[in-house]
Every structure is written in C-alpha cells, then in structure tokens.
Design a protein around this motif. Structure first.
Motif, mmCIF file in Angstrom:
data_model
loop_
_atom_site.group_PDB
_atom_site.id
_atom_site.type_symbol
_atom_site.label_atom_id
_atom_site.label_comp_id
_atom_site.label_asym_id
_atom_site.label_seq_id
_atom_site.Cartn_x
_atom_site.Cartn_y
_atom_site.Cartn_z
ATOM 1 N N LYS A 167 -18.564 11.364 -55.361
ATOM 2 C CA LYS A 167 -19.563 10.225 -55.827
ATOM 3 C C LYS A 167 -19.955 9.491 -54.438
ATOM 4 N N VAL A 168 -21.120 9.051 -54.347
ATOM 5 C CA VAL A 168 -21.447 8.667 -53.042
ATOM 6 C C VAL A 168 -22.505 7.661 -53.034
ATOM 7 N N ASP A 169 -21.847 6.616 -52.268
ATOM 8 C CA ASP A 169 -22.503 5.431 -51.988
ATOM 9 C C ASP A 169 -24.211 5.552 -51.480
ATOM 10 N N ILE A 170 -25.227 5.216 -52.257
ATOM 11 C CA ILE A 170 -26.482 5.535 -52.086
ATOM 12 C C ILE A 170 -26.814 4.805 -50.571
ATOM 13 N N LEU A 171 -26.476 3.739 -50.361
ATOM 14 C CA LEU A 171 -26.898 3.115 -49.045
ATOM 15 C C LEU A 171 -25.954 3.677 -47.900
ATOM 16 N N SER A 172 -24.802 3.628 -48.204
ATOM 17 C CA SER A 172 -24.054 4.060 -46.866
ATOM 18 C C SER A 172 -23.936 5.497 -46.510
ATOM 19 N N GLY A 173 -24.184 6.507 -48.007
ATOM 20 C CA GLY A 173 -23.904 7.766 -47.634
ATOM 21 C C GLY A 173 -22.467 8.098 -47.768
ATOM 22 N N GLU A 174 -21.573 7.117 -48.053
ATOM 23 C CA GLU A 174 -20.006 7.400 -47.954
ATOM 24 C C GLU A 174 -19.682 7.927 -49.341
ATOM 25 N N ILE A 175 -18.630 8.797 -49.226
ATOM 26 C CA ILE A 175 -18.092 9.288 -50.466
ATOM 27 C C ILE A 175 -17.177 8.103 -51.094
ATOM 28 N N THR A 176 -17.311 7.832 -52.142
ATOM 29 C CA THR A 176 -16.594 6.427 -53.047
ATOM 30 C C THR A 176 -15.317 7.183 -53.687
ATOM 31 N N ALA A 177 -15.497 8.360 -54.351
ATOM 32 C CA ALA A 177 -14.740 8.723 -55.156
ATOM 33 C C ALA A 177 -14.859 10.200 -55.328
ATOM 34 N N PHE A 178 -13.944 10.884 -56.421
ATOM 35 C CA PHE A 178 -14.127 12.095 -56.758
ATOM 36 C C PHE A 178 -14.057 12.259 -58.236
ATOM 37 N N GLU A 179 -14.948 13.118 -59.076
ATOM 38 C CA GLU A 179 -14.766 13.318 -60.397
ATOM 39 C C GLU A 179 -14.054 14.782 -60.798
ATOM 40 N N ALA A 180 -12.919 14.784 -61.421
ATOM 41 C CA ALA A 180 -12.160 15.971 -61.499
ATOM 42 C C ALA A 180 -12.732 16.747 -62.871
ATOM 43 N N LEU A 181 -13.304 18.104 -62.672
ATOM 44 C CA LEU A 181 -14.087 18.618 -63.790
ATOM 45 C C LEU A 181 -13.214 19.737 -64.133
ATOM 46 N N LEU A 182 -12.805 19.965 -65.373
ATOM 47 C CA LEU A 182 -11.888 21.069 -65.944
ATOM 48 C C LEU A 182 -12.675 22.356 -65.989
ATOM 49 N N ARG A 183 -11.992 23.390 -65.441
ATOM 50 C CA ARG A 183 -12.574 24.914 -65.507
ATOM 51 C C ARG A 183 -11.128 25.544 -66.157
ATOM 52 N N TRP A 184 -11.497 26.811 -67.036
ATOM 53 C CA TRP A 184 -10.478 27.657 -67.626
ATOM 54 C C TRP A 184 -10.720 28.972 -67.065
ATOM 55 N N GLU A 185 -9.693 29.324 -66.416
ATOM 56 C CA GLU A 185 -9.986 30.726 -65.735
ATOM 57 C C GLU A 185 -9.274 31.675 -66.935
ATOM 58 N N HIS A 186 -10.134 32.276 -67.700
ATOM 59 C CA HIS A 186 -9.638 32.725 -68.785
ATOM 60 C C HIS A 186 -9.330 34.357 -68.433
ATOM 61 N N PRO A 187 -8.201 34.945 -68.846
ATOM 62 C CA PRO A 187 -7.912 36.278 -68.414
ATOM 63 C C PRO A 187 -8.893 37.443 -68.579
ATOM 64 N N ASP A 188 -9.561 37.230 -69.628
ATOM 65 C CA ASP A 188 -10.614 38.309 -70.098
ATOM 66 C C ASP A 188 -12.070 37.790 -69.905
ATOM 67 N N LEU A 189 -12.092 36.477 -70.312
ATOM 68 C CA LEU A 189 -13.700 36.150 -70.321
ATOM 69 C C LEU A 189 -14.083 35.404 -68.977
ATOM 70 N N GLY A 190 -12.958 35.071 -68.040
ATOM 71 C CA GLY A 190 -13.549 34.664 -66.842
ATOM 72 C C GLY A 190 -13.578 33.153 -66.783
ATOM 73 N N LEU A 191 -14.340 32.637 -65.974
ATOM 74 C CA LEU A 191 -14.342 31.094 -65.534
ATOM 75 C C LEU A 191 -15.277 30.515 -66.875
ATOM 76 N N LEU A 192 -14.655 29.793 -67.719
ATOM 77 C CA LEU A 192 -15.135 29.132 -68.686
ATOM 78 C C LEU A 192 -15.098 27.400 -68.353
ATOM 79 N N SER A 193 -16.530 27.068 -68.722
ATOM 80 C CA SER A 193 -16.684 25.377 -68.322
ATOM 81 C C SER A 193 -16.341 24.626 -69.819
ATOM 82 N N PRO A 194 -16.168 23.447 -69.455
ATOM 83 C CA PRO A 194 -15.676 22.661 -70.499
ATOM 84 C C PRO A 194 -16.452 22.369 -72.006
ATOM 85 N N ALA A 195 -17.750 22.718 -71.877
ATOM 86 C CA ALA A 195 -18.496 23.051 -73.199
ATOM 87 C C ALA A 195 -17.962 24.167 -73.893
ATOM 88 N N GLU A 196 -17.493 24.828 -73.272
ATOM 89 C CA GLU A 196 -16.996 26.259 -73.998
ATOM 90 C C GLU A 196 -15.659 26.147 -74.725
#
Ligand code: C2E
Ligand code: MG
Ligand code: MG
Length: 251
Positions: free
Chosen positions: A31-60
């Motif tokens: 996440k970036v401050d628009i004025l300074s361009g500095e990073i203020t935080a990160f967001e963690a986004l979950l992924r599932w590395e499925h053994p057969d189906l590969g990388l799945l996104s949260p919607a799945e």
C-alpha cells in the motif's frame, strides 16, 4: 456427477488436508502513500498451492472454506503466519511495517477470536500497531452492532482496522460514525472506471471526501493506470494499491 460438482468434491476433500500439509502461501502487495510514494503497509493475500490443480486464488476456495467451517483453521494460519513473517522481517532489519490480513465474518463470530489474536501477538512479540485487519463493508452490515463492538475491541488493542470493498455495501452514515476504523478502501470496481464513468468517478470522489471529513484514511485498491492515479491524486486520496505500483507477489 457434473464437472462442477466433481471439482467441488475434490476441493472439499483436499481442503481438509491442506492446512496439515502446509499447502497455503501468502502473497504480499504494498500500500503506497500517494503524495510521498512511500510504502505504508502490505496486504497479505492467500493462495493455495493445490497438489493437482496448481495455484488457486481465494475466490476458488474461500467460499467453500466458509461453508465447511475450515475458514477458522485457515484464517488462524494466516494470522499466525503474517505475525511471524513480520517479526522475521523486522529482525532482518526491515522497517517496522504494518501487514494487513483479510478477515472473514465467520472469524469475527468466533467466541475466542479476541483471545486468539492476543495470544498470537504475545507469542510472536509483534507490536499490535504492525497488524491490520481488513473487513468488508458487507460483513459489517450483516450484523452492525456485534461487528462494531468487535472492531472497537480490536482497535483498543492497537490494531489498525480497514473497511474493504467500500462502496459496494450499504453502510448508513450513522453506522459509519460508530465504526471504530482507521481506513476506508475504495472498491476496485469504482477505481477501474473513474476515467470512463462519471458515476464511478462521483462515487470515488464522495468516498474520499467523506473519509477525509470523518478523519479516516482513504485508500484506492486495484489502481492499474496512470490516469486513475492522477484522478486520485487530484481528489486528495491518501493511498493507493494496485498493479500500477506492484502486483501481489510471493514473500
Ligand atoms: P481484496 O481484499 O479486496 O483484495 C484485492 C484483490 O485485488 C486481490 O485479489 C488482489 O490480488 C487483487 N488486485 C491487486 N491489485 C490489483 C489491480 O491492480 N487490479 C485488479 N483488477 N486486481 C488487483 P485476490 O488476491 O485474488 O483476493 C481476492 C479476495 O479474496 C480478497 O479481496 C479478499 O476478500 C479475499 N482474501 C484474500 N486473502 C484472504 C485471506 O487470507 N482470508 C480471507 N478470509 N479472505 C482473503
Ligand atoms: Mg483486502
Ligand atoms: Mg477489496
């Protein structure tokens, strides 16, 4: 069994084993401050590395995880992992940054949720100010009194609270006044159309103005183009997140 029912069957069975088998991973997006361009935080986004189906996104798999109750152990894994990762990064000398975790409404309804969060913070030694929870406007409005109370407790612990996908639900202004939150996240569906849709531009501007008059930070998600960024800058939006700056990526 049709193809969808079969996929669901396979997913449900493997989701049960996924936590034990350590098949989840987290992507991080700044996440970036628009004025300074500095990073203020990160967001963690979950992924599932499925053994057969590969990388799945949260919607799945998140809807299935919620239906089966597996969202509780999965959600606990995410919070624990994010806190431990943040402490590890700080020990490596990276600046003390906040990392945001997306919460499902089911997690907030757990009786021992506050206790769980307190335990993780003391186990890992993470400063609560370095933890953020994102909760969608829709989840808040399903049970406003209960959720506002929970969010107040989390805020009192020093955790940063954001309302995710803001603008897609129906918050009344009277509720908004009672939300114990720090940040509004403008939903990416509005952001993507600010240059082409007068309505979406008006909604985004109104959210920014409302946030600022309520002393809340406002962040736009899903920023993909320079034009969108220029619009947000002109409207004095505080922060941005999106592929224009950096897509979500593995740690
Ligand atoms: P969200 O929290 O609103 O996250 C924003 C989504 O937009 C993410 O999708 C992100 O990868 C994507 N995104 C980032 N930059 C851009 C961009 O410039 N353009 C566009 N079009 N999209 C962008 P993702 O990672 O697939 O996550 C989808 C949703 O799944 C999240 O929406 C969040 O509600 C949920 N989610 C993710 N991780 C977790 C988790 O650990 N627990 C729970 N309960 N839900 C999660
Ligand atoms: Mg989010
Ligand atoms: Mg969102």
């Amino acid at each position: 069994m049709d193809e969808n029912a079969h996929k669901r069957f396979v997913l449900e069975n493997s989701l049960r084993k996924a936590v034990e088998n350590d098949e989840f991973l987290l992507y991080y997006q700044p996440k970036v401050d628009i004025l300074s361009g500095e990073i203020t935080a990160f967001e963690a986004l979950l992924r599932w590395e499925h053994p057969d189906l590969g990388l799945l996104s949260p919607a799945e798999f998140i809807p299935l995880a919620e239906e089966t109750g597996l969202i509780i152990p999965i959600g606990e894994w995410v919070i624990r992992k994010v806190c431990a990762q943040n402490v590890a990064w700080q020990q490596e000398g990276l600046a003390n940054l906040r990392i945001a975790v997306n919460l499902s409404g089911y997690q907030l309804q757990q009786k021992n949720f506050l206790l769980f969060v307190q335990e993780i913070l003391s186990e890992t030694g993470l400063d609560p100010g370095c933890l953020e929870f994102e909760i969608t406007e829709t989840v808040i409005m399903q049970n406003p009194d209960f959720t506002i109370n929970m969010l107040n407790n989390l805020r009192d612990m020093g955790i940063h609270i954001s309302i995710d996908d803001f603008g897609t639900g129906y918050s009344s202004l009277s509720h908004l006044k009672r939300f114990s939150v720090n940040t509004l996240k403008i939903d990416k569906t509005f952001v993507s159309e600010v240059e082409s849709s007068a309505t979406d531009a008006a909604i985004a501007s109104a959210i920014i103005a409302m946030g600022s008059s309520l002393n809340l930070r406002v962040i736009a998600e899903g920023v993909e183009t320079r034009g969108q960024l220029e619009f947000l800058k002109e409207k004095l939006c505080d922060e941005m997140q999106g592929v224009l700056f950096q897509p979500a990526h593995a740690a």
